[in-house]
Design an enzyme around this catalytic site. Structure first.
Site, short mmCIF file in Angstrom:
data_model
loop_
_atom_site.label_atom_id
_atom_site.label_comp_id
_atom_site.label_asym_id
_atom_site.label_seq_id
_atom_site.Cartn_x
_atom_site.Cartn_y
_atom_site.Cartn_z
CG ASP A 194 -7.13 49.72 -0.40
OD1 ASP A 194 -6.63 48.72 0.17
OD2 ASP A 194 -8.22 49.69 -0.99
CB ILE A 195 -0.56 49.10 -0.91
CG1 ILE A 195 -0.35 50.62 -0.85
CG2 ILE A 195 0.40 48.44 -1.87
CD1 ILE A 195 -0.64 51.35 -2.14
CD GLU A 196 -6.67 45.50 -1.28
OE1 GLU A 196 -7.09 44.45 -1.79
OE2 GLU A 196 -7.41 46.36 -0.78
CE LYS A 197 -4.33 43.52 -7.50
NZ LYS A 197 -4.70 42.13 -7.82
#
EC number: 3.2.1.14
Length: 855
Positions: free
Chosen positions: A173-176
């Site tokens: 869940d990569i959001e950065k």
């Protein structure tokens, strides 16, 4: 074998059996729920008891090694862990929690309940920042995750935050940060999964709905994910709510994502529609009511049945607090999925532990006793046979038993099938039974003898390992059966108006089987042939009143043609065992044949010309053989599966979809019939030393009175066909299978057919913290060279768990740490902090905590 080895073997077998109860990864109605960041959340075991949850994603590993102290990752699981962290050997404090005692205790319970637990990396908390800076860092990070959270191994000396328990895979869940390194991590994890070939591990991604996703699009395009949890919220241009309100106003839709996935590193990955569980879980304008959710699910499940996998809900605590009609939001979403699923299947998995069988039949009933270890959603019961029939069957030294019983009225019939691995005689005697069929197969020599008087029906059963079967008849209600196999060995028998027929078969591999039928005053014929090598049997008969054809084969193709005949037989091809049950109503009526699916099956249905009726039924999924090539000076290609030769028949018409037409019969009320198939087959998988062959046994159950045959969806142009029920295709890298690491595609059984219905009994658990000193370990060593390979597309299979109402839990939550949600982006994640209350509690309980931490 000593007691220790026996115990170890028992634990290993038990572990494998428990794993068989887990997720069906290719169903259309799976529900995934995130857990770990809810305000005042219940512990993990509480949510594992909910029958609506199939996948629980635990979040998060929110600190990556490139940003963490001492090069270690860090974790945050809300209120489920104490504020205690690991230290390195040189005394550096990391951000990896070591006080997650509740999760340690709950994970084994969740596994026993058949839940799939994934550990999520990243999250969307505003104040977090994480990224992977180099290929070496990506490889080391993957190794660390596998060692710390994967299966416990003696080689790993690093931290184990969840103790001996392990997760079932990892979620991105990569959001950065950037998009670099994640495809490298996925491929590395796929390699590491090979170290535990007895269990199935999964990799998922949770991109934003905007395309292409800034952080995960590269990884999805270049590596193999099993599930794609798309967040259709927090982005107005592609939110699910906006699509429901006005589909034309949405920039990026589910259609766009399906096209993207089918061109990705795994074209057969499953798409999940991600929704917020309440108005407060994400942007309130993106919340969908159950009716709105039904609209989007029904539309895309029907439109893309091979890609649609279910729904993802953010998150568990928000769902629990948002109850509709007394049920949490996630439970309602599971009900929506099940109602939209057009054909939720059922299945049974059986593990046989004993080969002893005793069968006795009196004039009133038949009792069969088999010692087995089984998990079944259908309770077993004795079968019954009509009066005036006496049967005696003895079997010794057998290694696997199959029993199939069919009941009908006027006349009832009983079918008994027994397999043996040694030489054994099987004798059956019957006086005036309406219909009796006995079938036995062996790896060596065996004899089957059947005697009957005045049987009104005919049954022909053919089992083979590599055969072609064709059936034809002309201008007669009789049927001609011809069975061919590749090697030599032929026995031909022709009979015209004979009261009895004897057929014997032989094969070139020292196998001998004999089927003998004696009858008086009856136009019936019974034929039984089985082989694991070459056999050819041809039987012709005229003026027989009714005929039923049953075919069981391992890669087999069967073609059937008929001219001016009264019925149409069935044609199937399979890679394993297939069971066909026949029911007849009286001696003068035509018969109906029902066949069940087996792994890797394909159906070819032919139609007769000038016939008043047709009887053919097959339910199967086409199978494509997938091969992968590793580019090099000498390309290596690993191909799994065994394609069969094409069907050879004079005239064959293949309809676009299999259909079922029942032949005319007399008006008779029938009892309910249940068809149970026990299948023993082998498959190839990969172990740390190379390829290996595993033999398994499983069972399927089918009720033709209540179940309807659904035409198989036509294959999508350019997309591989999925495997059948209970099987799946995995893509992995095998370093030992060729001179260079090679990507292989394997067709293996899923870890389970389905989770059986659970009882309303709820455990009461008292959690007693166990004192434990902080574990001080060094950072895991860096890995060596890495070879990038191209992964092939795993095939899919569809199967659905039966829905059970959720049960409440009596487990009391005993939080040992505390946090509450803060600002978020995408899938919200809390930032762990020590608040004033927690500090006061720790100060007041200094003596207790001192003992607890081992200080």
């Amino acid at each position: 074998m000593g007691p220790t080895n026996i115990l170890a073997a028992f634990i290993a077998v038990s572990s494998l059996f428990i794993q068989s109860l887990a997720l069906n990864p290719y169903a259309k109605s799976n529900l995934a729920v995130y857990w770990g960041q809810g305000a005042g959340q219940n512990r993990l075991s509480y949510f594992c008891e909910k029958t609506s949850f199939d996948i629980i994603v635990v979040g998060f590993i929110n600190v990556f090694p490139d940003q963490g102290p001492a090069g270690w990752p860090g974790s945050n699981f809300g209120n489920q862990c104490a504020d205690s962290y690991y230290y390195t050997k040189n005394g550096t404090k990391t951000k990896l929690l070591d006080g997650c005692y509740q999760i340690k205790e709950d994970l084994p319970k969740c596994k026993a309940l058949g839940k799939t637990i994934l550990l999520s990396l990243g999250g969307g908390a505003v104040h977090d920042f994480y990224e992977v800076k180099s290929e070496e860092s990506a490889l080391n990070f993957a190794d660390f995750l596998w060692g710390a959270f994967g299966p416990l191994t003696p080689d790993w000396t690093g931290p184990r935050p969840f103790g001996e328990a392990s997760v079932d895979g990892f979620d991105f869940d990569i959001e950065k940060g950037s998009n670099f390194g994640y495809s490298i991590m996925v491929r590395r994890l796929r390699e590491l999964f090979l170290q535990d070939p007895l269990n199935r591990y999964y990799i998922s991604a949770a991109p934003q709905c905007i395309m292409p996703d800034k952080y995960l699009s590269h990884a999805i395009s270049n590596s193999a994910f099993d599930f794609i949890f798309i967040q259709f919220y927090n982005n107005p241009s592609c939110s699910a709510k906006r699509w429901v309100t006005n589909p034309k106003s949405v920039t990026y839709t589910v259609d766009d994502w399906v096209k993207y996935i089918r061109k990705s590193g795994n074209p057969l990955a499953k798409l999940f529609i991600g929704l917020p569980a309440s108005k407060s879980a994400a942007a309130k304008e993106d919340y969908l009511t159950p009716g709105e959710a039904t609209k989007i699910v029904s539309t895309y499940m029907a439109k893309y049945p091979s890609t649609f996998g279910g729904m993802m809900v953010w998150e568990a605590t928000a769902s629990e607090n948002n109850k509709l009609g007394g049920l949490p939001y996630a439970d309602i979403m599971k009900e929506v999925l099940l109602r939209c699923d057009p054909d939720p299947p059922t299945s049974t998995v059986t593990s046989t532990t004993s080969a002893s069988t005793s069968t006795q039949t009196s004039s009133q009933s038949t009792t069969m006793e088999t010692k087995t270890l089984s998990a079944s959603t259908t309770p077993s019961s004795p079968s019954t046979v009509s009066p005036s029939s006496t049967m005696q069957t003895t079997s010794t030294g057998s290694t696997s038993i199959e029993t199939v019983t069919t009941r009908s009225q006027e006349p009832p019939s009983t079918t008994i099938s027994t397999r043996s691995a040694s030489t054994e005689p099987v004798t059956t005697r019957s006086q005036e039974p309406p219909s009796t069929t006995i079938s036995t197969r062996s790896a060596s020599t065996e004899t089957v003898t059947t005697r009957s008087q005045e049987p009104p029906s005919t049954t022909i059963s053919t089992w083979s390992a590599s055969t072609e079967t064709s059936t034809s008849s002309q201008d007669s209600p009789s049927t001609t059966i011809s069975t061919k196999s590749a090697p030599t060995g032929t026995v031909t028998t022709r009979s015209q108006d004979l009261p009895s027929t004897t057929i014997s078969t032989r094969s070139p591999e020292t196998e001998t089987e004999t089927a003998t039928t004696k009858s008086q005053g009856s136009p019936s014929i019974t034929l039984s042939t089985r082989s694991s090598s070459a056999e050819t049997v041809s039987t012709r008969s005229q003026h027989s009143s009714s005929t039923t054809i049953s075919t069981k084969s391992a890669p087999t193709e069967t073609g059937t043609t008929s001219e001016h005949s009264t019925s149409m037989p069935v044609s199937t091809r399979s890679a394993s065992t297939e069971t066909v049950i026949t029911r007849s109503q009286n001696s003068d009526s035509q018969s109906m044949t029902v066949s069940t699916r087996s792994p890797s099956t394909e159906s070819i249905t032919t139609r007769s010309q000038g016939s008043p009726s047709e009887t053919f039924s097959t339910k199967s999924v086409p199978v494509d053989t997938i091969s992968t090539e590793l580019p090099s000076q000498t390309p290596t290609t690993i191909i799994t599966g065994t394609p069969s030769d094409p069907v050879s028949a004079p005239t064959t018409t293949v309809p676009p979809n299999p259909t079922l037409t029942l032949a005319p019969s007399s008006s008779t009320t029938e009892d309910r019939t249940t068809i149970t198939t026990i299948i023993t087959t082998s498959y190839v998988t990969v172990c740390p030393t190379g390829f290996t062959t595993v033999t398994i046994t499983y069972t399927t159950t089918y009720c033709p009175e209540t179940a309807s045959l659904t035409p198989t969806q036509p294959p999508i142009p350019g997309a591989p066909a999925p495997p059948p029920d209970g099987w799946t295709t995995i893509v992995t890298v095998c370093p030992q299978c060729a001179p260079t690491p090679t990507t292989v595609t394997l067709t293996v059984p899923t870890r389970s057919a389905f989770l059986p219905a659970r009882t309303e009994t709820r455990p009461v658990v008292t959690v007693v913290p166990v004192p434990e000193n902080p574990i001080k370990n060094v950072k895991p060593s860096e890995s060596g060279d890495f070879v990038t390979v191209t992964t092939a597309a795993p095939a899919t299979v569809t199967k659905t768990l039966e829905y059970n109402n959720p049960v409440d839990s009596d487990v009391n939550v005993q939080p040992t740490g505390g946090s509450s949600p803060v600002e978020f982006e995408g899938s919200a994640m809390t930032v762990r902090s020590m608040d004033v209350v927690a500090k006061a509690l720790i100060t007041a309980g200094a003596a207790v905590l001192g003992l607890f931490l081992g200080l």
